[in-house]
Design a protein around this motif. Structure first.
Motif, PDB file in Angstrom:
ATOM      1  N   ALA A 172       4.625   6.685  -7.050  1.00 17.06           N
ATOM      2  CA  ALA A 172       5.369   6.282  -5.857  1.00 17.06           C
ATOM      3  C   ALA A 172       5.538   7.436  -4.875  1.00 17.06           C
ATOM      4  N   ALA A 173       5.551   8.659  -5.390  1.00 17.89           N
ATOM      5  CA  ALA A 173       5.778   9.826  -4.532  1.00 17.89           C
ATOM      6  C   ALA A 173       4.492  10.403  -3.943  1.00 17.89           C
ATOM      7  N   LEU A 174       3.343   9.878  -4.332  1.00 19.94           N
ATOM      8  CA  LEU A 174       2.084  10.422  -3.829  1.00 19.94           C
ATOM      9  C   LEU A 174       1.914  10.120  -2.342  1.00 19.94           C
ATOM     10  N   GLU A 175       1.243  11.031  -1.680  1.00 22.58           N
ATOM     11  CA  GLU A 175       0.958  10.850  -0.263  1.00 22.58           C
ATOM     12  C   GLU A 175      -0.191   9.865  -0.103  1.00 22.58           C
ATOM     13  N   THR A 176      -0.269   9.206   1.035  1.00 21.72           N
ATOM     14  CA  THR A 176      -1.262   8.158   1.288  1.00 21.72           C
ATOM     15  C   THR A 176      -2.680   8.657   1.057  1.00 21.72           C
ATOM     16  N   ASP A 177      -3.017   9.852   1.544  1.00 19.16           N
ATOM     17  CA  ASP A 177      -4.374  10.381   1.364  1.00 19.16           C
ATOM     18  C   ASP A 177      -4.709  10.569  -0.114  1.00 19.16           C
ATOM     19  N   ASP A 178      -3.705  10.989  -0.901  1.00 14.05           N
ATOM     20  CA  ASP A 178      -3.933  11.165  -2.340  1.00 14.05           C
ATOM     21  C   ASP A 178      -4.203   9.827  -3.006  1.00 14.05           C
ATOM     22  N   LEU A 179      -3.462   8.814  -2.603  1.00 15.12           N
ATOM     23  CA  LEU A 179      -3.672   7.476  -3.158  1.00 15.12           C
ATOM     24  C   LEU A 179      -5.065   6.953  -2.808  1.00 15.12           C
ATOM     25  N   ARG A 180      -5.501   7.196  -1.586  1.00 18.92           N
ATOM     26  CA  ARG A 180      -6.834   6.740  -1.162  1.00 18.92           C
ATOM     27  C   ARG A 180      -7.930   7.443  -1.955  1.00 18.92           C
ATOM     28  N   ALA A 181      -7.627   8.661  -2.436  1.00 22.54           N
ATOM     29  CA  ALA A 181      -8.626   9.433  -3.173  1.00 22.54           C
ATOM     30  C   ALA A 181      -8.832   8.939  -4.600  1.00 22.54           C
ATOM     31  N   LEU A 182      -7.877   8.161  -5.114  1.00 23.71           N
ATOM     32  CA  LEU A 182      -8.044   7.627  -6.466  1.00 23.71           C
ATOM     33  C   LEU A 182      -9.261   6.713  -6.499  1.00 23.71           C
ATOM     34  N   SER A 183     -10.085   6.855  -7.508  1.00 27.36           N
ATOM     35  CA  SER A 183     -11.297   6.038  -7.597  1.00 27.36           C
ATOM     36  C   SER A 183     -10.950   4.592  -7.941  1.00 27.36           C
ATOM     37  N   THR A 184     -11.887   3.716  -7.701  1.00 32.08           N
ATOM     38  CA  THR A 184     -11.702   2.307  -8.043  1.00 32.08           C
ATOM     39  C   THR A 184     -11.470   2.154  -9.537  1.00 32.08           C
ATOM     40  N   ALA A 185     -12.184   2.944 -10.340  1.00 34.51           N
ATOM     41  CA  ALA A 185     -12.007   2.887 -11.800  1.00 34.51           C
ATOM     42  C   ALA A 185     -10.584   3.296 -12.180  1.00 34.51           C
ATOM     43  N   ASN A 186     -10.044   4.295 -11.474  1.00 34.96           N
ATOM     44  CA  ASN A 186      -8.674   4.727 -11.754  1.00 34.96           C
ATOM     45  C   ASN A 186      -7.672   3.633 -11.401  1.00 34.96           C
ATOM     46  N   ILE A 187      -7.885   2.994 -10.276  1.00 41.79           N
ATOM     47  CA  ILE A 187      -6.980   1.921  -9.844  1.00 41.79           C
ATOM     48  C   ILE A 187      -7.023   0.780 -10.863  1.00 41.79           C
ATOM     49  N   ARG A 188      -8.229   0.434 -11.315  1.00 37.53           N
ATOM     50  CA  ARG A 188      -8.368  -0.647 -12.305  1.00 37.53           C
ATOM     51  C   ARG A 188      -7.688  -0.301 -13.629  1.00 37.53           C
ATOM     52  N   ALA A 189      -7.628   0.978 -13.958  1.00 40.11           N
ATOM     53  CA  ALA A 189      -7.053   1.408 -15.246  1.00 40.11           C
ATOM     54  C   ALA A 189      -5.529   1.419 -15.232  1.00 40.11           C
ATOM     55  N   LEU A 190      -4.922   1.360 -14.051  1.00 36.37           N
ATOM     56  CA  LEU A 190      -3.468   1.429 -13.958  1.00 36.37           C
ATOM     57  C   LEU A 190      -2.812   0.150 -14.473  1.00 36.37           C
ATOM     58  N   SER A 191      -1.628   0.309 -15.018  1.00 37.49           N
ATOM     59  CA  SER A 191      -0.873  -0.856 -15.485  1.00 37.49           C
ATOM     60  C   SER A 191      -0.266  -1.584 -14.285  1.00 37.49           C
ATOM     61  N   THR A 192       0.261  -2.779 -14.519  1.00 40.85           N
ATOM     62  CA  THR A 192       0.877  -3.531 -13.432  1.00 40.85           C
ATOM     63  C   THR A 192       2.108  -2.793 -12.893  1.00 40.85           C
ATOM     64  N   ASP A 193       2.868  -2.119 -13.760  1.00 42.97           N
ATOM     65  CA  ASP A 193       4.018  -1.341 -13.286  1.00 42.97           C
ATOM     66  C   ASP A 193       3.565  -0.195 -12.404  1.00 42.97           C
ATOM     67  N   GLN A 194       2.462   0.465 -12.810  1.00 44.58           N
ATOM     68  CA  GLN A 194       1.949   1.562 -11.985  1.00 44.58           C
ATOM     69  C   GLN A 194       1.439   1.047 -10.650  1.00 44.58           C
ATOM     70  N   LEU A 195       0.753  -0.085 -10.672  1.00 45.71           N
ATOM     71  CA  LEU A 195       0.256  -0.665  -9.421  1.00 45.71           C
ATOM     72  C   LEU A 195       1.410  -1.056  -8.508  1.00 45.71           C
ATOM     73  N   ALA A 196       2.468  -1.574  -9.090  1.00 47.48           N
ATOM     74  CA  ALA A 196       3.634  -1.952  -8.281  1.00 47.48           C
ATOM     75  C   ALA A 196       4.258  -0.737  -7.607  1.00 47.48           C
ATOM     76  N   ALA A 197       4.160   0.422  -8.246  1.00 44.62           N
ATOM     77  CA  ALA A 197       4.718   1.662  -7.665  1.00 44.62           C
ATOM     78  C   ALA A 197       3.922   2.140  -6.482  1.00 44.62           C
ATOM     79  N   LEU A 198       2.672   1.695  -6.374  1.00 47.98           N
ATOM     80  CA  LEU A 198       1.827   2.123  -5.257  1.00 47.98           C
ATOM     81  C   LEU A 198       2.161   1.408  -3.962  1.00 47.98           C
TER      82      LEU A 198
END
Length: 199
Positions: A172-198
């Motif tokens: 939740a505290a990550l900056e927008t550019d850092d979030l955009r840098a996460l790969s698609t594979a990383n986003i897919r690996a996140l849990s629903t709670d982690q995705l909700a924090a984004l």
């Protein structure tokens, strides 16, 4: 007489039985018995009066117990001071020295060592160094300022295993550019709670 024997002696005394001491220490009851027998042989006296379902200190045991507690406290104090020294040394490294640490050295750092680094030192880490941060405590104990100091290029280098170790508050505290840098594979690996924090 060694630290392990003294620790076993104190644990048996506090627990009131060999089996409970073994359970607390995560070792077998015969191993506890052997430690106590070795200690008794070293001091040349019986330390514990073993009665059915009950352990009592002998006179020699009553003499040794406060010394054993002091020795264990001193050893713990030494460990704490050494750990603090390690953290102090980490905080005194220049950014160039941090950048020159090998991935093996980075992987061996404790979360305390990493937390001792300031944001400029964290920013000096290379992508391969960040990838070496593999243990859960190393990732989960990083503060949000430390994560933001890593920089966008490091988030692109995170493995899925590392991304899934990030807490919801860290994400939740990550900056927008850092979030955009996460790969698609990383986003897919996140849990629903982690995705909700984004969001």
């Amino acid at each position: 007489m060694n630290i392990s024997q003294l620790r076993t002696f104190v644990t048996v005394t506090d627990a009131g039985s060999f089996s409970e001491a073994a359970r607390q220490m995560g070792i077998s009851q015969p191993a506890v018995t052997m430690q106590i027998q070795s200690l008794e042989a070293d001091v040349g006296a019986t330390l514990l009066d073993r009665r059915y379902r009950r352990i009592d200190l002998t006179e020699a045991g009553r003499v040794l117990l406060p010394y054993a507690r002091r020795v264990l406290a001193e050893v713990e104090g030494a460990r704490e001071q050494i750990a603090a020294l390690s953290s102090d040394q980490m905080s005194q490294l220049s950014t160039a020295q941090v950048a020159s640490l090998t991935t093996a050295q980075i992987a061996s750092l404790t979360s305390t060592d990493l937390n001792a680094l300031d944001s400029s030192q964290m920013a000096a880490l290379s992508s391969s160094q960040v990838a070496a941060l593999s243990s859960t405590p190393q990732i989960t104990n990083l503060g949000t300022a430390d994560l933001n100091a890593l920089g966008t290029q490091h988030f692109a280098a995170l493995t899925s295993a590392q991304a899934t170790r990030l807490s919801t508050s860290q994400l939740a505290a990550l900056e927008t550019d850092d979030l955009r840098a996460l790969s698609t594979a990383n986003i897919r690996a996140l849990s629903t709670d982690q995705l909700a924090a984004l969001t």
